[in-house]
Enzyme design. Structure first.
Site, short mmCIF file in Angstrom:
data_model
loop_
_atom_site.label_atom_id
_atom_site.label_comp_id
_atom_site.label_asym_id
_atom_site.label_seq_id
_atom_site.Cartn_x
_atom_site.Cartn_y
_atom_site.Cartn_z
N ASP A 1 1.26 -0.77 -0.51
CA ASP A 1 -0.04 -0.26 -0.39
C ASP A 1 0.93 1.05 0.00
O ASP A 1 1.92 0.54 0.44
CB ASP A 1 -1.40 -0.51 1.33
CG ASP A 1 -1.85 0.62 0.91
OD1 ASP A 1 -3.47 -0.03 1.14
OD2 ASP A 1 -1.72 2.01 1.04
N ARG B 1 -12.21 -4.01 -8.03
CA ARG B 1 -12.67 -3.13 -9.27
C ARG B 1 -12.21 -3.95 -10.17
O ARG B 1 -10.81 -4.37 -10.45
CB ARG B 1 -12.33 -1.60 -10.22
CG ARG B 1 -13.62 -0.95 -8.65
CD ARG B 1 -14.46 -1.12 -9.37
NE ARG B 1 -15.64 -0.50 -8.56
CZ ARG B 1 -16.58 -0.80 -7.60
NH1 ARG B 1 -16.39 -1.72 -7.17
NH2 ARG B 1 -17.20 0.36 -6.83
N ASP C 1 -14.60 -11.16 -8.98
CA ASP C 1 -15.58 -11.09 -8.94
C ASP C 1 -16.00 -9.44 -9.65
O ASP C 1 -17.10 -9.15 -9.55
CB ASP C 1 -16.10 -10.66 -7.28
CG ASP C 1 -17.61 -10.42 -7.26
OD1 ASP C 1 -18.53 -11.26 -7.39
OD2 ASP C 1 -17.79 -8.91 -6.61
N GLU D 1 -18.78 -4.52 -18.03
CA GLU D 1 -20.00 -5.50 -16.34
C GLU D 1 -21.84 -5.15 -17.15
O GLU D 1 -21.41 -3.80 -17.56
CB GLU D 1 -19.47 -4.72 -15.39
CG GLU D 1 -18.50 -5.58 -14.95
CD GLU D 1 -18.23 -5.80 -13.10
OE1 GLU D 1 -19.44 -4.79 -12.57
OE2 GLU D 1 -18.00 -5.79 -12.79
N HIS E 1 -19.84 -9.92 -9.85
CA HIS E 1 -20.03 -8.33 -8.75
C HIS E 1 -20.96 -8.79 -7.84
O HIS E 1 -21.69 -7.48 -7.89
CB HIS E 1 -20.33 -7.14 -9.97
CG HIS E 1 -19.84 -5.89 -9.03
ND1 HIS E 1 -19.50 -4.95 -9.89
CD2 HIS E 1 -19.07 -5.43 -7.83
CE1 HIS E 1 -18.91 -3.78 -9.11
NE2 HIS E 1 -19.04 -4.83 -7.86
N ALA F 1 -20.91 -8.22 -2.02
CA ALA F 1 -21.15 -7.86 -0.84
C ALA F 1 -22.69 -8.40 -1.29
O ALA F 1 -23.69 -7.71 -0.45
CB ALA F 1 -21.43 -6.32 -1.46
#
Length: 332
Positions: free
Chosen positions: A166, A228, A252, A257, A276, A279
């Protein structure tokens, strides 16, 4: 709203405002249907850019039902004096569980084994050997809320070694809890048995996992992407699978898309793909719906939001310059 959401959030909105759902999410429909709205909530459909904001003269706040906001032009929103809010943390558990489902499923050859069983080949059970994730090295690219939770579960639940990349180092207590070590991207590629992508989509992360990066991974690595689609070069992933560089790929999200039917990764026995939906749990959807509803209503009632994307102080300053009414009761 561009689409409906869980009733927990809808109830909050209906109690405080007139709620509409747009008939379509294309530019023409948006410009026609949001001209007189004060707040807008969107999930994954629709794009909010400067041209849309030019039409929405009354718009004060845009709420993102989710974590990623790459389909909202944040600088343009600020320049129009529009506050943007989102729901970080609302789907953390759901996404983490999804990642581990893919890690375990690919490690145990679930796609291949299920295909063979359906074909009547029960004895395929002895033709492939899976592997355990316990004790392996997990490389996390992007160490935000989801990345940190993933690291904690990996270390405490599975005894995995955790490294992360990161641009900003995590606090020491966060690293200690997951026994996580910050490394350069190249080192993560070379040493991780599993790599999980958790970065926002921007100019620095687009095609971050490209052919050059995939050429550096250790043979047998499993790559997971729930962030993403454009973060990963899907053609390069397919080639890396063919070359035996990758053991498997779990995705995912997609570059486009919904993905085309001839997508290079669909129907492969070494790939697990979902639409996707990481969640899409009862808990995650409820958390996102209530979170975005509360923050949108907070802004509309003159209170600063809990989870702003752009700086409320800057938004208020711009509104003053534009001669717009203030959003917040006690600011500037």
């Amino acid at each position: 709203m561009l689409t409906s959401m869980d009733q927990s959030g809808m109830r909050l909105l209906n109690e405080a405002a007139e709620v509409r759902t747009v008939s379509a999410t294309d530019l023409v429909a948006l410009e026609k249907e949001i001209q007189d709205v004060d707040g807008l909530i969107l999930r994954t459909a629709g794009k909010i850019d400067g041209s849309v904001l030019d039409w929405a003269k009354r718009l004060k706040v845009v709420g993102r039902h989710g974590v990623g906001f790459d389909h909202i032009d944040i600088p343009a929103a600020t320049q129009h004096g529009v506050q943007v809010v989102y729901t970080p943390g609302a789907n953390t558990e759901s996404v983490c569980e999804h990642v581990f489902a893919m890690m375990i499923g690919l490690s145990k050859h679930f796609p291949k084994m299920m295909r063979e069983l359906i074909a009547g080949n029960y004895h395929a059970r002895t033709s492939m050997r899976g592997r355990e994730i316990a004790g392996k090295t997990l490389g996390i690219v992007g160490f935000g809320r989801i990345g940190r939770k993933l690291a904690e579960i990996a270390h405490l639940g599975f005894g995995m070694k955790v490294i992360y990349h990161d641009v900003v180092p995590a606090p020491e207590d966060v690293e200690l809890r997951a026994a996580a070590r910050r490394v350069e991207f190249d080192e993560l590629l070379r040493t991780a048995d599993y790599i999980s992508m958790h970065v926002p989509l921007d100019a620095t992360t687009r095609r971050m996992m490209n052919r050059q990066a995939l050429a550096q991974v250790q043979t047998g690595c499993i790559l997971i992407n729930t962030s993403r689609g454009p973060v990963v070069d899907e053609e390069a992933v397919a080639d890396a699978l063919d070359a035996g560089l990758l053991w498997g790929y779990g995705g995912d999200v997609f570059d486009v898309e919904p993905p085309p039917l001839d997508h290079p990764l669909i129907c492969r026995p070494d790939v697990m793909l979902t639409p996707h939906s990481a969640a899409q749990t009862e808990e995650g959807l409820k958390n996102m719906a209530t979170g975005v509803a509360r923050d949108v209503l907070a802004v509309l009632s003159g209170h600063t939001p809990e989870f702003p994307v752009n700086d409320p102080l800057e938004v208020e300053r711009v509104r003053k310059e534009l001669g717009l009414e203030p959003l917040y009761r006690s600011m500037l």
